[in-house]
Design a protein around this motif. Structure first.
Motif, PDB file in Angstrom:
ATOM      1  N   LEU A  91       0.841  -1.199   0.000  1.00 44.55           N
ATOM      2  CA  LEU A  91       0.000   0.000   0.000  1.00 44.55           C
ATOM      3  C   LEU A  91       0.875   1.248   0.000  1.00 44.55           C
ATOM      4  CD1 LEU A  91      -2.637   1.664   0.372  1.00 44.55           C
ATOM      5  CD2 LEU A  91      -2.418   1.260   2.844  1.00 44.55           C
ATOM      6  N   ASN A  92       0.705   2.079  -1.015  1.00 42.85           N
ATOM      7  CA  ASN A  92       1.460   3.324  -1.133  1.00 42.85           C
ATOM      8  C   ASN A  92       0.524   4.522  -0.989  1.00 42.85           C
ATOM      9  OD1 ASN A  92       4.206   2.241  -2.404  1.00 42.85           O
ATOM     10  ND2 ASN A  92       2.478   1.157  -3.368  1.00 42.85           N
ATOM     11  N   VAL A  93       0.580   5.195   0.144  1.00 41.16           N
ATOM     12  CA  VAL A  93      -0.224   6.408   0.322  1.00 41.16           C
ATOM     13  C   VAL A  93       0.635   7.569  -0.173  1.00 41.16           C
ATOM     14  CG1 VAL A  93      -1.452   7.882   1.939  1.00 41.16           C
ATOM     15  CG2 VAL A  93      -1.444   5.391   2.261  1.00 41.16           C
ATOM     16  N   VAL A  94       0.190   8.210  -1.258  1.00 43.75           N
ATOM     17  CA  VAL A  94       1.049   9.179  -1.936  1.00 43.75           C
ATOM     18  C   VAL A  94       0.576  10.615  -1.681  1.00 43.75           C
ATOM     19  CG1 VAL A  94       2.132   7.713  -3.668  1.00 43.75           C
ATOM     20  CG2 VAL A  94      -0.201   8.524  -4.066  1.00 43.75           C
ATOM     21  N   ASP A  95       1.484  11.409  -1.153  1.00 39.28           N
ATOM     22  CA  ASP A  95       1.195  12.795  -0.774  1.00 39.28           C
ATOM     23  C   ASP A  95       0.705  13.627  -1.948  1.00 39.28           C
ATOM     24  OD1 ASP A  95       1.742  12.628   1.845  1.00 39.28           O
ATOM     25  OD2 ASP A  95       3.728  13.567   1.760  1.00 39.28           O
ATOM     26  N   GLY A  96      -0.327  14.422  -1.687  1.00 38.17           N
ATOM     27  CA  GLY A  96      -0.761  15.420  -2.663  1.00 38.17           C
ATOM     28  C   GLY A  96      -1.730  14.921  -3.716  1.00 38.17           C
ATOM     29  N   TYR A  97      -1.835  13.617  -3.901  1.00 36.69           N
ATOM     30  CA  TYR A  97      -2.679  13.096  -4.984  1.00 36.69           C
ATOM     31  C   TYR A  97      -4.147  13.000  -4.576  1.00 36.69           C
ATOM     32  CZ  TYR A  97       1.369  12.270  -7.823  1.00 36.69           C
ATOM     33  OH  TYR A  97       2.505  12.467  -8.578  1.00 36.69           O
ATOM     34  N   ASP A  98      -5.021  13.256  -5.552  1.00 36.88           N
ATOM     35  CA  ASP A  98      -6.470  13.235  -5.315  1.00 36.88           C
ATOM     36  C   ASP A  98      -7.066  11.919  -5.835  1.00 36.88           C
ATOM     37  OD1 ASP A  98      -6.596  13.476  -8.076  1.00 36.88           O
ATOM     38  OD2 ASP A  98      -7.141  15.605  -8.056  1.00 36.88           O
ATOM     39  N   HIS A  99      -8.339  11.938  -6.213  1.00 40.40           N
ATOM     40  CA  HIS A  99      -9.041  10.716  -6.620  1.00 40.40           C
ATOM     41  C   HIS A  99      -9.222  10.641  -8.136  1.00 40.40           C
ATOM     42  CE1 HIS A  99     -11.470   7.292  -5.189  1.00 40.40           C
ATOM     43  NE2 HIS A  99     -12.389   7.582  -6.100  1.00 40.40           N
ATOM     44  N   SER A 100      -8.631  11.597  -8.878  1.00 42.96           N
ATOM     45  CA  SER A 100      -8.958  11.775 -10.298  1.00 42.96           C
ATOM     46  C   SER A 100      -8.119  10.906 -11.230  1.00 42.96           C
ATOM     47  CB  SER A 100      -8.731  13.229 -10.683  1.00 42.96           C
ATOM     48  OG  SER A 100      -7.330  13.495 -10.736  1.00 42.96           O
ATOM     49  N   TYR A 101      -8.413  11.047 -12.511  1.00 41.31           N
ATOM     50  CA  TYR A 101      -7.604  10.369 -13.524  1.00 41.31           C
ATOM     51  C   TYR A 101      -6.176  10.900 -13.564  1.00 41.31           C
ATOM     52  CZ  TYR A 101     -11.326   7.441 -15.288  1.00 41.31           C
ATOM     53  OH  TYR A 101     -12.293   6.466 -15.395  1.00 41.31           O
ATOM     54  N   PHE A 102      -5.942  12.097 -13.058  1.00 42.07           N
ATOM     55  CA  PHE A 102      -4.557  12.588 -12.967  1.00 42.07           C
ATOM     56  C   PHE A 102      -3.763  11.716 -11.988  1.00 42.07           C
ATOM     57  CE2 PHE A 102      -6.882  16.503 -14.236  1.00 42.07           C
ATOM     58  CZ  PHE A 102      -6.221  16.747 -15.432  1.00 42.07           C
ATOM     59  N   PHE A 103      -4.438  11.267 -10.961  1.00 41.61           N
ATOM     60  CA  PHE A 103      -3.840  10.320 -10.002  1.00 41.61           C
ATOM     61  C   PHE A 103      -3.634   8.950 -10.660  1.00 41.61           C
ATOM     62  CE2 PHE A 103      -5.531   6.981  -6.984  1.00 41.61           C
ATOM     63  CZ  PHE A 103      -4.330   6.730  -6.321  1.00 41.61           C
ATOM     64  N   ILE A 104      -4.658   8.479 -11.348  1.00 38.21           N
ATOM     65  CA  ILE A 104      -4.546   7.162 -11.998  1.00 38.21           C
ATOM     66  C   ILE A 104      -3.387   7.154 -12.993  1.00 38.21           C
ATOM     67  CG2 ILE A 104      -5.722   5.478 -13.477  1.00 38.21           C
ATOM     68  CD1 ILE A 104      -8.399   6.492 -12.355  1.00 38.21           C
ATOM     69  N   SER A 105      -3.353   8.160 -13.882  1.00 35.66           N
ATOM     70  CA  SER A 105      -2.310   8.162 -14.920  1.00 35.66           C
ATOM     71  C   SER A 105      -0.921   8.285 -14.305  1.00 35.66           C
ATOM     72  CB  SER A 105      -2.556   9.284 -15.933  1.00 35.66           C
ATOM     73  OG  SER A 105      -2.533  10.550 -15.310  1.00 35.66           O
ATOM     74  N   SER A 106      -0.836   8.980 -13.167  1.00 35.70           N
ATOM     75  CA  SER A 106       0.473   9.162 -12.529  1.00 35.70           C
ATOM     76  C   SER A 106       1.090   7.839 -12.091  1.00 35.70           C
ATOM     77  CB  SER A 106       0.346  10.090 -11.318  1.00 35.70           C
ATOM     78  OG  SER A 106      -0.014  11.385 -11.736  1.00 35.70           O
ATOM     79  N   PHE A 107       0.249   6.856 -11.799  1.00 35.35           N
ATOM     80  CA  PHE A 107       0.772   5.571 -11.333  1.00 35.35           C
ATOM     81  C   PHE A 107       0.465   4.440 -12.316  1.00 35.35           C
ATOM     82  CE2 PHE A 107       0.384   8.466  -7.798  1.00 35.35           C
ATOM     83  CZ  PHE A 107       1.699   8.450  -7.353  1.00 35.35           C
ATOM     84  N   ALA A 108       0.057   4.815 -13.519  1.00 39.36           N
ATOM     85  CA  ALA A 108      -0.230   3.806 -14.557  1.00 39.36           C
ATOM     86  C   ALA A 108       1.010   2.972 -14.841  1.00 39.36           C
ATOM     87  CB  ALA A 108      -0.723   4.483 -15.833  1.00 39.36           C
ATOM     88  N   GLU A 109       2.172   3.607 -14.886  1.00 44.29           N
ATOM     89  CA  GLU A 109       3.400   2.883 -15.200  1.00 44.29           C
ATOM     90  C   GLU A 109       3.696   1.824 -14.120  1.00 44.29           C
ATOM     91  OE1 GLU A 109       6.914   5.310 -15.589  1.00 44.29           O
ATOM     92  OE2 GLU A 109       7.946   3.737 -16.718  1.00 44.29           O
ATOM     93  N   ALA A 110       3.558   2.217 -12.867  1.00 43.52           N
ATOM     94  CA  ALA A 110       3.831   1.274 -11.768  1.00 43.52           C
ATOM     95  C   ALA A 110       2.887   0.076 -11.833  1.00 43.52           C
ATOM     96  CB  ALA A 110       3.693   1.986 -10.420  1.00 43.52           C
ATOM     97  N   HIS A 111       1.600   0.332 -12.082  1.00 49.82           N
ATOM     98  CA  HIS A 111       0.633  -0.764 -12.129  1.00 49.82           C
ATOM     99  C   HIS A 111       0.841  -1.630 -13.368  1.00 49.82           C
ATOM    100  CE1 HIS A 111      -2.105   0.295  -8.667  1.00 49.82           C
ATOM    101  NE2 HIS A 111      -1.256   1.313  -8.718  1.00 49.82           N
ATOM    102  N   ALA A 112       1.147  -0.980 -14.490  1.00 52.94           N
ATOM    103  CA  ALA A 112       1.379  -1.745 -15.721  1.00 52.94           C
ATOM    104  C   ALA A 112       2.595  -2.662 -15.553  1.00 52.94           C
ATOM    105  CB  ALA A 112       1.578  -0.797 -16.901  1.00 52.94           C
ATOM    106  N   LYS A 113       3.639  -2.162 -14.910  1.00 48.56           N
ATOM    107  CA  LYS A 113       4.834  -2.990 -14.688  1.00 48.56           C
ATOM    108  C   LYS A 113       4.528  -4.166 -13.757  1.00 48.56           C
ATOM    109  CE  LYS A 113       8.763   0.054 -15.481  1.00 48.56           C
ATOM    110  NZ  LYS A 113       9.780   0.950 -14.899  1.00 48.56           N
ATOM    111  N   HIS A 114       3.755  -3.872 -12.715  1.00 54.79           N
ATOM    112  CA  HIS A 114       3.341  -4.910 -11.765  1.00 54.79           C
ATOM    113  C   HIS A 114       2.653  -6.058 -12.504  1.00 54.79           C
ATOM    114  CE1 HIS A 114       1.475  -6.536  -8.060  1.00 54.79           C
ATOM    115  NE2 HIS A 114       0.328  -6.524  -8.719  1.00 54.79           N
ATOM    116  N   HIS A 115       1.703  -5.710 -13.357  1.00 52.06           N
ATOM    117  CA  HIS A 115       0.956  -6.760 -14.064  1.00 52.06           C
ATOM    118  C   HIS A 115       1.810  -7.424 -15.137  1.00 52.06           C
ATOM    119  CE1 HIS A 115      -2.655  -6.045 -11.835  1.00 52.06           C
ATOM    120  NE2 HIS A 115      -2.576  -4.742 -12.088  1.00 52.06           N
ATOM    121  N   ALA A 116       2.617  -6.633 -15.849  1.00 53.65           N
ATOM    122  CA  ALA A 116       3.462  -7.207 -16.909  1.00 53.65           C
ATOM    123  C   ALA A 116       4.346  -8.304 -16.320  1.00 53.65           C
ATOM    124  CB  ALA A 116       4.300  -6.117 -17.567  1.00 53.65           C
TER     125      ALA A 116
END
Lengths: 289, 289
Positions: A255-280
């Motif tokens: 679980l990564n609680v990340v400072d400053g980030y909200d609930h929006s797609y700006f948050f999702i896209s910011s961590f898309a790379e981390a999640h994509a790598k996890h699944h890859a």
């Protein structure tokens, strides 16, 4: 003819298909978007479940997941978040229940049970239909992810289909719906007052009782500036981690609680790379990382 | 107080600011989004001009330029595409003229000339105001890019401000507005019937007469499946290349007509990395590439 192909859009060297189909599980027409990379041969699949109010288009336009799917070589399936146009009284009255808020459960209560079968739809019928439509997609090698309500759907679907999904991740998931307003409203209406049934879907309950040997690490990001998290307590990922720590899954929830980030797609896209790598990694694509 | 900060959103480690301000050039309130990376010290700037109908939000949500801006270390300014709410009769009658369609020119004709001064706004007043608001942004090290109408605005602004912009690039630019329906309509209304004035803004005319020694290579992508390109002939990048080949700019326009791509943000995001790299190189950020 299983699917109507409403659009076929080039992106990142691959194709985004905007599809619709008539379903036996939901008894409505459902929209779904599918991104297929150009990678040759069969490709693994990431099932991405969206949050409240979203259509398949929101994540397709704003998550940036396709960039990494094209790079690493997996497909993405973006289902809708509920049946639409089922013509049930009250389905359009609020944004957190009914249309756009199917919660990826199979409703057992009137008047919802005829259409609101999102669990069977996303984990079974949709995948079977897409496997026929796109033989290139390898639904035997599939992972699951989601945001908010979709993060709940991903975690819930992972534990209730032991061994099916190679990996799971979530952005700001509704991790303990049994104890939050969104969950109580949705479960109360879709599943009725029998709380035993609610437990069947609750990630925090499920991780505590999960016995299957397939226990990949689980990746979660949560924005610290997300009002649904710190103010409304709709999400509660810490309860999920707490349950994990007291279970077989101990030490395997990241679980990564990340400072400053909200609930929006700006948050999702910011961590898309981390999640994509996890699944890859879990989908056997480590060589492309 | 120069700007109102309507939102400040964390993304890719940096911040996206949604701002508005009252302008002397346009005599209206204007919205503008600015992405600022976390890179320490002063950062160079990319001015991104959007296409017809867009607000600053569309590209902020769908272009994915911020991912690369954060990685390479430059800021991005996303201006609006016209004044809004100027209350001029007819400004909301069509999608390709008036509101959302300022064409980055300074109108000389009634009733537009009081508000529709988008050329002075994007190349001068906006940059001066932002330099005060964000001392971190280095407006002496700036490049320019854009899509469609914004691609026209980028090319046009590059040639009419010789030496100002380190580099320029465009996705599906309206490259020869003098000879296409969109350009004729906009120029006819904003600039009147004096075609000499039209030449002052037309990229294909401008590249043919450009004399300044600052001649960086120009990057253009054009989707082959873009109906505005192959069917309506609104874009005509080949005319721009033809003019370049007969000029000092010979051999320095890199036009890439890409199979299958349309005119959408899916097309823009697909080539965001290429354009971001192009500008990073010219902005002196080669070490981050």
């Amino acid at each position: 003819m299983s699917f109507t192909r409403n659009a076929e859009i080039a992106q990142f060297g691959g194709k985004l298909f905007k599809l619709s189909h008539d379903l036996s599980t939901t008894n409505t027409k459902m929209d779904v978007n599918v991104f297929v990379p150009t990678t040759s041969g069969k490709v693994p699949v990431l099932l991405y479940l969206s949050g409240l109010t979203c259509t398949p288009n929101n994540a397709s336009e704003k998550s940036f997941l396709q960039f990494f799917a094209a790079k690493y070589g997996f497909a993405i399936v973006f289902p809708d978040t509920s049946p639409r146009g089922a013509k049930i009284e009250g389905e359009d009255e609020s944004w957190d229940f009914g249309t756009g808020a199917g919660f990826y459960v199979d409703a057992t209560e009137e008047p919802w049970l005829k259409n609101y079968k999102m669990y069977s739809y996303v984990h079974k019928e949709l995948q079977e239909k897409l496997a026929e439509e796109f033989p290139k997609l390898d639904f035997e090698t599939i992972s699951i992810a989601g945001h908010s309500m979709g993060g709940f759907g991903a975690l819930s679907g992972f534990f209730t289909n032991p061994g099916k999904y190679k990996s799971v991740s979530a952005w700001a998931p509704i991790a303990n719906p049994l104890t939050c307003p969104w969950g109580k409203k949705a479960f109360g209406n879709y599943l009725g007052s029998n709380e035993e049934l609610w437990h069947k879907y609750d990630p925090t309950h499920l991780i505590g009782t999960y016995q299957h040997e397939h226990q990949p690490d689980i990746l979660i990001h949560q924005g610290a500036a997300d009002g649904f998290y710190y103010k409304d307590h709709q999400l509660q990922p810490e309860k999920f981690v707490e349950a994990a720590e007291a279970s077989n899954y101990k030490g395997k929830v990241d679980l990564n609680v990340v400072d400053g980030y909200d609930h929006s797609y700006f948050f999702i896209s910011s961590f898309a790379e981390a999640h994509a790598k996890h699944h890859a990694k879990h989908l056997g694509l480590s060589s492309s990382l």
